[in-house]
Design a protein around this motif. Structure first.
Motif, PDB file in Angstrom:
ATOM      1  N   ASP A 111       0.835  -1.208   0.000  1.00  0.00           N
ATOM      2  CA  ASP A 111       0.000   0.000   0.000  1.00  0.00           C
ATOM      3  C   ASP A 111       0.867   1.255   0.000  1.00  0.00           C
ATOM      4  N   THR A 112       1.895   1.268   0.833  1.00  0.00           N
ATOM      5  CA  THR A 112       2.800   2.419   0.914  1.00  0.00           C
ATOM      6  C   THR A 112       3.539   2.611  -0.412  1.00  0.00           C
ATOM      7  N   ALA A 113       4.028   1.518  -0.976  1.00  0.00           N
ATOM      8  CA  ALA A 113       4.762   1.603  -2.251  1.00  0.00           C
ATOM      9  C   ALA A 113       3.856   2.104  -3.375  1.00  0.00           C
ATOM     10  N   LEU A 114       2.612   1.667  -3.376  1.00  0.00           N
ATOM     11  CA  LEU A 114       1.685   2.110  -4.421  1.00  0.00           C
ATOM     12  C   LEU A 114       1.377   3.599  -4.322  1.00  0.00           C
ATOM     13  N   GLN A 115       1.500   4.167  -3.152  1.00  0.00           N
ATOM     14  CA  GLN A 115       1.298   5.610  -3.014  1.00  0.00           C
ATOM     15  C   GLN A 115       2.366   6.374  -3.798  1.00  0.00           C
ATOM     16  N   GLY A 116       3.560   5.800  -3.893  1.00  0.00           N
ATOM     17  CA  GLY A 116       4.613   6.400  -4.710  1.00  0.00           C
ATOM     18  C   GLY A 116       4.227   6.426  -6.182  1.00  0.00           C
ATOM     19  N   ILE A 117       3.570   5.378  -6.647  1.00  0.00           N
ATOM     20  CA  ILE A 117       3.067   5.337  -8.030  1.00  0.00           C
ATOM     21  C   ILE A 117       2.042   6.449  -8.233  1.00  0.00           C
ATOM     22  N   ASN A 118       1.166   6.624  -7.246  1.00  0.00           N
ATOM     23  CA  ASN A 118       0.133   7.661  -7.362  1.00  0.00           C
ATOM     24  C   ASN A 118       0.743   9.053  -7.489  1.00  0.00           C
ATOM     25  N   VAL A 119       1.851   9.293  -6.797  1.00  0.00           N
ATOM     26  CA  VAL A 119       2.528  10.593  -6.903  1.00  0.00           C
ATOM     27  C   VAL A 119       3.086  10.770  -8.318  1.00  0.00           C
ATOM     28  N   ILE A 120       3.649   9.720  -8.869  1.00  0.00           N
ATOM     29  CA  ILE A 120       4.176   9.799 -10.234  1.00  0.00           C
ATOM     30  C   ILE A 120       3.051  10.128 -11.208  1.00  0.00           C
ATOM     31  N   VAL A 121       1.930   9.463 -11.031  1.00  0.00           N
ATOM     32  CA  VAL A 121       0.790   9.664 -11.926  1.00  0.00           C
ATOM     33  C   VAL A 121       0.329  11.126 -11.883  1.00  0.00           C
ATOM     34  N   GLU A 122       0.362  11.721 -10.707  1.00  0.00           N
ATOM     35  CA  GLU A 122      -0.032  13.129 -10.578  1.00  0.00           C
ATOM     36  C   GLU A 122       0.873  14.040 -11.420  1.00  0.00           C
ATOM     37  N   ASN A 123       2.114  13.636 -11.597  1.00  0.00           N
ATOM     38  CA  ASN A 123       3.066  14.441 -12.374  1.00  0.00           C
ATOM     39  C   ASN A 123       2.941  14.222 -13.886  1.00  0.00           C
ATOM     40  N   TYR A 124       2.121  13.240 -14.302  1.00  0.00           N
ATOM     41  CA  TYR A 124       1.967  12.922 -15.720  1.00  0.00           C
ATOM     42  C   TYR A 124       0.474  12.885 -16.076  1.00  0.00           C
ATOM     43  N   PRO A 125      -0.100  14.052 -16.377  1.00  0.00           N
ATOM     44  CA  PRO A 125      -1.539  14.093 -16.673  1.00  0.00           C
ATOM     45  C   PRO A 125      -1.941  13.198 -17.848  1.00  0.00           C
ATOM     46  N   GLU A 126      -1.054  13.043 -18.828  1.00  0.00           N
ATOM     47  CA  GLU A 126      -1.391  12.202 -19.976  1.00  0.00           C
ATOM     48  C   GLU A 126      -1.523  10.729 -19.560  1.00  0.00           C
ATOM     49  N   LEU A 127      -0.812  10.349 -18.497  1.00  0.00           N
ATOM     50  CA  LEU A 127      -0.916   8.988 -17.979  1.00  0.00           C
ATOM     51  C   LEU A 127      -2.286   8.762 -17.342  1.00  0.00           C
ATOM     52  N   LYS A 128      -2.774   9.767 -16.630  1.00  0.00           N
ATOM     53  CA  LYS A 128      -4.078   9.642 -15.966  1.00  0.00           C
ATOM     54  C   LYS A 128      -5.207   9.447 -16.977  1.00  0.00           C
ATOM     55  N   SER A 129      -4.998   9.882 -18.202  1.00  0.00           N
ATOM     56  CA  SER A 129      -6.048   9.736 -19.214  1.00  0.00           C
ATOM     57  C   SER A 129      -5.822   8.524 -20.118  1.00  0.00           C
ATOM     58  N   ASP A 130      -4.756   7.782 -19.917  1.00  0.00           N
ATOM     59  CA  ASP A 130      -4.451   6.601 -20.717  1.00  0.00           C
ATOM     60  C   ASP A 130      -5.459   5.487 -20.400  1.00  0.00           C
ATOM     61  N   ALA A 131      -6.071   4.934 -21.439  1.00  0.00           N
ATOM     62  CA  ALA A 131      -7.122   3.918 -21.264  1.00  0.00           C
ATOM     63  C   ALA A 131      -6.607   2.674 -20.535  1.00  0.00           C
ATOM     64  N   THR A 132      -5.407   2.241 -20.863  1.00  0.00           N
ATOM     65  CA  THR A 132      -4.841   1.061 -20.208  1.00  0.00           C
ATOM     66  C   THR A 132      -4.655   1.328 -18.722  1.00  0.00           C
ATOM     67  N   TYR A 133      -4.104   2.484 -18.409  1.00  0.00           N
ATOM     68  CA  TYR A 133      -3.884   2.845 -17.013  1.00  0.00           C
ATOM     69  C   TYR A 133      -5.216   2.921 -16.261  1.00  0.00           C
ATOM     70  N   ILE A 134      -6.207   3.550 -16.846  1.00  0.00           N
ATOM     71  CA  ILE A 134      -7.520   3.694 -16.204  1.00  0.00           C
ATOM     72  C   ILE A 134      -8.128   2.321 -15.927  1.00  0.00           C
ATOM     73  N   ALA A 135      -8.053   1.422 -16.906  1.00  0.00           N
ATOM     74  CA  ALA A 135      -8.608   0.075 -16.729  1.00  0.00           C
ATOM     75  C   ALA A 135      -7.874  -0.678 -15.626  1.00  0.00           C
ATOM     76  N   LEU A 136      -6.541  -0.567 -15.610  1.00  0.00           N
ATOM     77  CA  LEU A 136      -5.763  -1.242 -14.566  1.00  0.00           C
ATOM     78  C   LEU A 136      -6.091  -0.686 -13.180  1.00  0.00           C
ATOM     79  N   MET A 137      -6.234   0.623 -13.084  1.00  0.00           N
ATOM     80  CA  MET A 137      -6.543   1.225 -11.787  1.00  0.00           C
ATOM     81  C   MET A 137      -7.944   0.830 -11.319  1.00  0.00           C
ATOM     82  N   ASP A 138      -8.878   0.695 -12.259  1.00  0.00           N
ATOM     83  CA  ASP A 138     -10.208   0.205 -11.891  1.00  0.00           C
ATOM     84  C   ASP A 138     -10.129  -1.220 -11.356  1.00  0.00           C
ATOM     85  N   GLU A 139      -9.337  -2.047 -12.024  1.00  0.00           N
ATOM     86  CA  GLU A 139      -9.147  -3.426 -11.558  1.00  0.00           C
ATOM     87  C   GLU A 139      -8.487  -3.445 -10.180  1.00  0.00           C
ATOM     88  N   LEU A 140      -7.480  -2.592 -10.012  1.00  0.00           N
ATOM     89  CA  LEU A 140      -6.769  -2.520  -8.734  1.00  0.00           C
ATOM     90  C   LEU A 140      -7.702  -2.045  -7.620  1.00  0.00           C
TER      91      LEU A 140
END
Length: 192
Positions: A100-129
């Motif tokens: 859980d703690t390590a995944l928070q680091g991923i969330n910080v990275i995602v905040e720095n990359y707006p194009e990643l937040k809109s990526d369909a693959t990423y969105i689907a994976l985050m929904d699954e997660l």
């Protein structure tokens, strides 16, 4: 005299049958409780494995946008490995908190990359997660409820007698690791 002996023998047999029935009932209740706990633990394992299976895909997707964030990715993959290799309930809870703690680091990275937040693959994976996280939370609660019921059978009379005779012991609750109660310094994890 013969009548009195018969009554005494019937009384002794009745007491033995009652005690035997009580012990058998308590034993069966303990066995059922232990099986319920083991089944609930297995459900947690299933959902933790499902989440662990999603992690490499999330890391891979985020890496495609932020390949230079290797320290964060390494921490996530280390935590995932620890979770997959955990054997006891305590080890699983600790590894789950690390992930859980390590995944928070991923969330910080995602905040720095707006194009990643809109990526369909990423969105689907985050929904699954997220779905996995919800299933894990429900499975933890179900497990702890099963442990509570089982432990009550182990410590309450007459179950406590059957538990001590047949070697039943209290089960461990699935508890959050102490470290999971503190807010992680994600900036430090990213080297900022």
């Amino acid at each position: 005299m013969k009548n009195k002996k018969t009554v005494i023998i019937i009384a002794i047999v009745a007491v033995i049958v009652i005690i035997g029935g009580t012990l058998m009932s308590s034993y069966n209740g303990l066995v059922t409780g232990r099986e319920t706990v083991e089944s609930a633990e297995s459900n947690i394992d299933t959902y933790l494995q499902r989440r662990a299976d999603l992690i490499p895909n999330v890391v891979s997707t985020v890496k495609s946008f932020a390949s230079h964030e290797t320290e964060v990715f390494d921490k996530v993959l280390e935590a995932r490995t620890a979770l997959v290799n955990a054997n006891t309930v305590e080890d699983k809870a600790e590894a789950d908190a690390q992930l859980d703690t390590a995944l928070q680091g991923i969330n910080v990275i995602v905040e720095n990359y707006p194009e990643l937040k809109s990526d369909a693959t990423y969105i689907a994976l985050m929904d699954e997660l997220e779905g996995s996280e919800n299933r894990i939370a429900v499975a933890r609660k179900d497990y702890n409820d099963a442990v509570k019921d089982y432990n009550n059978k182990v410590i309450r009379f007459p179950g406590s007698i059957a538990a001590s005779i047949f070697g039943f012991e209290k089960a461990e609750y699935f508890e959050a690791d102490e470290e999971s109660l503190t807010v992680p310094d994600v900036g430090a994890a990213l080297g900022e």
